[in-house]
Enzyme design. Sequence first.
Site, mmCIF file in Angstrom:
data_model
loop_
_atom_site.group_PDB
_atom_site.id
_atom_site.type_symbol
_atom_site.label_atom_id
_atom_site.label_comp_id
_atom_site.label_asym_id
_atom_site.label_seq_id
_atom_site.Cartn_x
_atom_site.Cartn_y
_atom_site.Cartn_z
ATOM 1 N N LYS A 158 -6.135 -12.917 3.937
ATOM 2 C CA LYS A 158 -4.689 -12.809 4.013
ATOM 3 C C LYS A 158 -4.314 -11.740 5.043
ATOM 4 C CE LYS A 158 -3.528 -9.502 0.421
ATOM 5 N NZ LYS A 158 -3.047 -8.444 1.238
ATOM 6 N N LYS A 192 -11.559 -11.872 -9.464
ATOM 7 C CA LYS A 192 -11.823 -10.830 -10.464
ATOM 8 C C LYS A 192 -12.161 -11.494 -11.796
ATOM 9 C CE LYS A 192 -8.824 -7.379 -8.359
ATOM 10 N NZ LYS A 192 -9.564 -6.159 -8.081
ATOM 11 N N ASP A 246 2.496 -7.957 0.981
ATOM 12 C CA ASP A 246 1.108 -7.522 0.816
ATOM 13 C C ASP A 246 0.545 -7.930 -0.543
ATOM 14 O OD1 ASP A 246 -1.215 -5.986 1.645
ATOM 15 O OD2 ASP A 246 -0.596 -4.449 0.216
ATOM 16 N N HIS A 251 -1.067 -11.777 -4.874
ATOM 17 C CA HIS A 251 -1.767 -11.403 -6.111
ATOM 18 C C HIS A 251 -0.860 -11.527 -7.352
ATOM 19 C CE1 HIS A 251 -4.523 -10.032 -3.186
ATOM 20 N NE2 HIS A 251 -4.123 -8.786 -3.076
HETATM 21 C C1 BG6 Z 1 -5.013 -5.952 -1.045
HETATM 22 C C2 BG6 Z 1 -3.793 -5.266 -0.501
HETATM 23 O O1 BG6 Z 1 -4.869 -7.342 -0.964
HETATM 24 O O2 BG6 Z 1 -5.198 -5.574 -2.398
HETATM 25 C C3 BG6 Z 1 -3.936 -3.761 -0.630
HETATM 26 O O3 BG6 Z 1 -3.640 -5.597 0.863
HETATM 27 C C4 BG6 Z 1 -4.265 -3.381 -2.058
HETATM 28 O O4 BG6 Z 1 -2.768 -3.089 -0.197
HETATM 29 C C5 BG6 Z 1 -5.433 -4.193 -2.567
HETATM 30 O O5 BG6 Z 1 -4.571 -2.010 -2.080
HETATM 31 C C6 BG6 Z 1 -5.669 -3.936 -4.033
HETATM 32 O O6 BG6 Z 1 -6.833 -4.579 -4.443
HETATM 33 P P1 BG6 Z 1 -7.611 -4.097 -5.731
HETATM 34 O O7 BG6 Z 1 -8.695 -5.100 -5.890
HETATM 35 O O8 BG6 Z 1 -8.111 -2.707 -5.432
HETATM 36 O O9 BG6 Z 1 -6.637 -4.082 -6.850
#
Ligand code: BG6
Length: 510
Positions: A158, A192, A246, A251
């Site tokens: 992404k 995850k 982002d 997510h």
């Molecule tokens: C990424 C974002 O996709 O996910 C980041 O671009 C973010 O900004 C990250 O910090 C968080 O991922 P995780 O797995 O640490 O929760």
Amino acid sequence: MSDLIKEPASVLIFGASGDLTARKLMPALFQLSRDDFLPPKCPIIGVARRTKSDQQFRDEMREAVDEFSRTDHITDDEWKAFASRLYYVETDITEQQDYDDLKARVREIEQQADIEPNRVVYMATSPNLFLPAIENMASEGMIPGRDDENWLRVVFEKPFGTDLESAKDLTYQLSGKLSEDQIYRIDHYLGKETVQNILLFRCGNAIFEPLLNRNHVDHIQITMAEDQGMERGRGALYDSSGALRDVMQNHVLQLLCLIAMEPPALFRANDIRDEKLKVLQALRPATDNIDEWACRGQYGAGSHNGEPTLPFREEDRVDPDSNTETFVAMKVNVDNWRWAGVPFYLRTGKRLPQRVTEIAVQFKHPPLNLFTTVECEGDMCQMVEAQPNTLIFRIQPKESISLRVCTKRPGMQYQIHPVMMDFEYDESFDFDLPEAYERLLLDVLRGDSTLFTRSDELEAAWQFVTPVLKHWQKSGEAPPLYEGGTWGLAAAMDLMKNDGRAWRVPSPPR
Ligand code: BG6
């Protein structure tokens, strides 16, 4: 070797000098190799512009894996076994003439390994290189057609587009060169373990699923909070994207899909993606009154672990006049039969008090308050009554699933007391949870696209967030500030307060 992968293949990483390769991809590939998930012959070929030898690449990757792997101590034998898979090919991804050499060298490596040209290409580059890379591969005949015996799967990091229009355009341009089943759009949240468990928990138990609907659920909260700011030079990239693009668009909306979707008839990639798509399509469109249900903020000065922290605008590589949001909260509605009238409250942000991702399903209050008591401490008295049951999927950290229930507090009176019934991963399984990228890379190698986003899903997510994005861009106003290290923003609190509800304060990791 595990028999999950049927055919040996090579993995090409475009953007092999980048942060993602060092922090995520190499540690994940190392772990897969160490745990015997990779076929013995599976060359991993770094592709990037800088000049370096295979040995230099191996040395750099050793440092990266030592730093970022979840294996604490990597023995020399383990490293040697992995390093023998690593190669490096200097290539300017935008230069058509470099692909001749790339193709020849990759084939040579494959022939030495005695494997067919089945390939995974991981685009760990900036998004503006996606198209040139694919066009150059196509001109060089590196993209097999439907009738070819060999296969190619291309993984796109992404952001896949920056709004609805650009995402559609990219899909359209790529579709001239790649078929949808050759495209793997990654959202690492889907890799995850705890995120995958949402569906299994819902559909593998008979007792919860009948309750997940408007008859029993009062509302659902999804929080993806980070305590970090713009460490390691992330500022430049983040400043051009912001929390909505982002994290919220991908997510958080994916988490919403997994908790809200209908169980698929079969546990197959397209059946699951069809159901997720229906949720995205049922989101009430973001047309009017956006300020009434969506708000944003930017962190100002604050503190983290007792140390003072900078405001976003003073962070490394951030525009000092930046209007980029570092926090977003929304109240959204899923307008379908199951969820009509049940609000979903979503929030995400940087520089919040803790790193925590969770989904909390709050059930309705019992219909009668039979057990109301008044408890006093000194001259402070409080009404104690049944608290609604809450089912909490803690995605990270301290991965768990908990159910809050009310019980009788031991004693001579009927006094109500909420307790938690907890399932914690690290207490139930003597097993390190795999990193998301391990699972996702393995899935690409075995051709399973269940945990990847289909183009229609991606477009539906962009369709929902783009009007919000445009609304904020058009206003030209700076987002309100919140103090770094706090849950902050009054407007986010009001989203809940106006409905007579409140955000949960996630418990700190024990
Ligand atoms: C990424 C974002 O996709 O996910 C980041 O671009 C973010 O900004 C990250 O910090 C968080 O991922 P995780 O797995 O640490 O929760």
